[in-house]
Design an enzyme around this catalytic site. Structure first.
Site, PDB file in Angstrom:
ATOM      1  N   HIS A 133      15.259 -54.606 -31.423  1.00 49.83           N
ATOM      2  CA  HIS A 133      14.455 -54.748 -33.007  1.00 49.83           C
ATOM      3  C   HIS A 133      15.197 -55.256 -34.135  1.00 49.83           C
ATOM      4  O   HIS A 133      16.558 -55.233 -34.187  1.00 49.83           O
ATOM      5  CB  HIS A 133      14.562 -52.843 -33.630  1.00 49.83           C
ATOM      6  CG  HIS A 133      12.902 -52.186 -33.432  1.00 49.83           C
ATOM      7  ND1 HIS A 133      12.054 -52.721 -33.387  1.00 49.83           N
ATOM      8  CD2 HIS A 133      13.239 -51.519 -32.208  1.00 49.83           C
ATOM      9  CE1 HIS A 133      11.148 -52.359 -32.714  1.00 49.83           C
ATOM     10  NE2 HIS A 133      12.262 -51.442 -31.601  1.00 49.83           N
ATOM     11  N   THR A 145      26.375 -54.963 -20.893  1.00 52.64           N
ATOM     12  CA  THR A 145      26.090 -55.698 -21.898  1.00 52.64           C
ATOM     13  C   THR A 145      27.020 -56.726 -22.367  1.00 52.64           C
ATOM     14  O   THR A 145      26.776 -58.105 -23.103  1.00 52.64           O
ATOM     15  CB  THR A 145      27.227 -55.882 -23.487  1.00 52.64           C
ATOM     16  OG1 THR A 145      28.459 -54.708 -22.843  1.00 52.64           O
ATOM     17  CG2 THR A 145      26.780 -54.122 -23.292  1.00 52.64           C
ATOM     18  N   LYS A 146      27.051 -57.632 -20.649  1.00 51.08           N
ATOM     19  CA  LYS A 146      27.672 -59.107 -20.412  1.00 51.08           C
ATOM     20  C   LYS A 146      26.980 -59.304 -19.002  1.00 51.08           C
ATOM     21  O   LYS A 146      27.273 -57.892 -18.138  1.00 51.08           O
ATOM     22  CB  LYS A 146      29.262 -58.833 -20.617  1.00 51.08           C
ATOM     23  CG  LYS A 146      29.885 -59.407 -22.160  1.00 51.08           C
ATOM     24  CD  LYS A 146      31.324 -59.377 -21.896  1.00 51.08           C
ATOM     25  CE  LYS A 146      31.681 -59.102 -23.591  1.00 51.08           C
ATOM     26  NZ  LYS A 146      33.220 -59.086 -22.834  1.00 51.08           N
ATOM     27  N   ARG A 152      32.477 -52.996 -16.742  1.00 52.58           N
ATOM     28  CA  ARG A 152      33.630 -54.054 -16.669  1.00 52.58           C
ATOM     29  C   ARG A 152      33.377 -54.606 -15.350  1.00 52.58           C
ATOM     30  O   ARG A 152      33.013 -53.144 -14.079  1.00 52.58           O
ATOM     31  CB  ARG A 152      34.801 -53.837 -17.074  1.00 52.58           C
ATOM     32  CG  ARG A 152      35.143 -52.458 -16.522  1.00 52.58           C
ATOM     33  CD  ARG A 152      36.365 -52.229 -16.864  1.00 52.58           C
ATOM     34  NE  ARG A 152      37.133 -50.646 -16.460  1.00 52.58           N
ATOM     35  CZ  ARG A 152      37.785 -50.760 -15.558  1.00 52.58           C
ATOM     36  NH1 ARG A 152      38.341 -51.793 -14.365  1.00 52.58           N
ATOM     37  NH2 ARG A 152      38.053 -49.745 -14.397  1.00 52.58           N
ATOM     38  N   LYS A 191      35.220 -55.020  -8.900  1.00 50.81           N
ATOM     39  CA  LYS A 191      35.465 -55.440  -7.225  1.00 50.81           C
ATOM     40  C   LYS A 191      34.593 -56.585  -7.241  1.00 50.81           C
ATOM     41  O   LYS A 191      33.411 -56.532  -7.649  1.00 50.81           O
ATOM     42  CB  LYS A 191      34.734 -53.981  -6.438  1.00 50.81           C
ATOM     43  CG  LYS A 191      36.405 -53.473  -6.159  1.00 50.81           C
ATOM     44  CD  LYS A 191      35.860 -52.310  -4.810  1.00 50.81           C
ATOM     45  CE  LYS A 191      36.488 -51.607  -4.236  1.00 50.81           C
ATOM     46  NZ  LYS A 191      36.381 -51.116  -3.440  1.00 50.81           N
TER      47      LYS A 191
END
Length: 206
Positions: free
Chosen positions: A123, A175-176, A190, A193
């Site tokens: 949004h 988020t990445k 994150r 491995k």
């Protein structure tokens, strides 16, 4: 003029978009005549694909929906292609109580555990003088590569690309982008491995 060109013309006309949406939807859900008389003829379901009875299918011909061969969508999952295509590959299992809002592309042999949220929609909020629900939305394609496994209660945010044979740990917020042959955990997720093909082992990420 073919169907694709007609869809594109409607998408670029705000007036026609509102008219078509009002005609086909009620309270953001497809009207019964759309579900029963139109959808069966325009959506692709592969051989032995299964959509459980309690799944909420908020899908319409406005955008594409594809469920591949031998793939399953489990009970209480919500699938919504109102703002973007939802494409699910072959031999893929969508677990209990997941949410999938397009645009989303999920590959072959993918596992989504329970309560996974995947939304290609955001949004808009930039104008503080307007309620957020009046500011419209943005969309960005989410892609999940073949052979990947997304753990329970994870969230995949708009525009993210998850590579091939990736493991996303339970409760992660992605988020990445995550590259092929990686394991990612946490909030924000994150990489912990990666697979090293030279020694055929999973090694700790540096």
């Amino acid at each position: 003029m073919n169907l694709t060109k007609i869809k594109d013309k409607i998408k670029h006309s705000p007036i026609w978009k509102r008219r078509i949406h009002s005609w086909m939807f009620s309270n953001a859900r497809p009207r019964l005549w759309v579900k029963w008389l139109v959808n069966p003829f325009v959506f692709h379901h592969g051989k032995k694909a299964v959509i459980r009875r309690q799944t909420v299918m908020n899908v319409s011909p406005i955008n594409r929906f594809h469920l591949g061969t031998h793939s399953t969508i489990e009970e209480y999952t919500i699938v919504d292609n109102g703002v973007g295509d939802v494409i699910i590959g072959d031999y893929t299992r969508i677990g209990l109580r997941c949410t999938i809002i397009g645009p989303v592309q999920i590959g072959n042999h993918v596992i989504l555990a329970q309560n996974v949220a995947i939304s290609g929609l955001n949004h808009r909020y930039e104008d503080p003088t307007l309620p957020i629900h009046q500011q419209g939305v943005t969309t960005a394609l989410i892609q999940i590569g073949d052979d990947s496994w997304v753990g329970a209660n994870s969230v995949i945010t708009a525009g993210i690309k998850i590579g091939k044979h990736v493991v996303v740990g339970a409760g992660s917020v992605v988020t990445k982008d995550i590259p092929d042959y990686s394991i990612a955990v946490g909030n924000p997720a994150r990489i912990i491995k990666k697979y090293d093909s030279t020694i055929n082992e999973w090694i700790l990420a540096k």
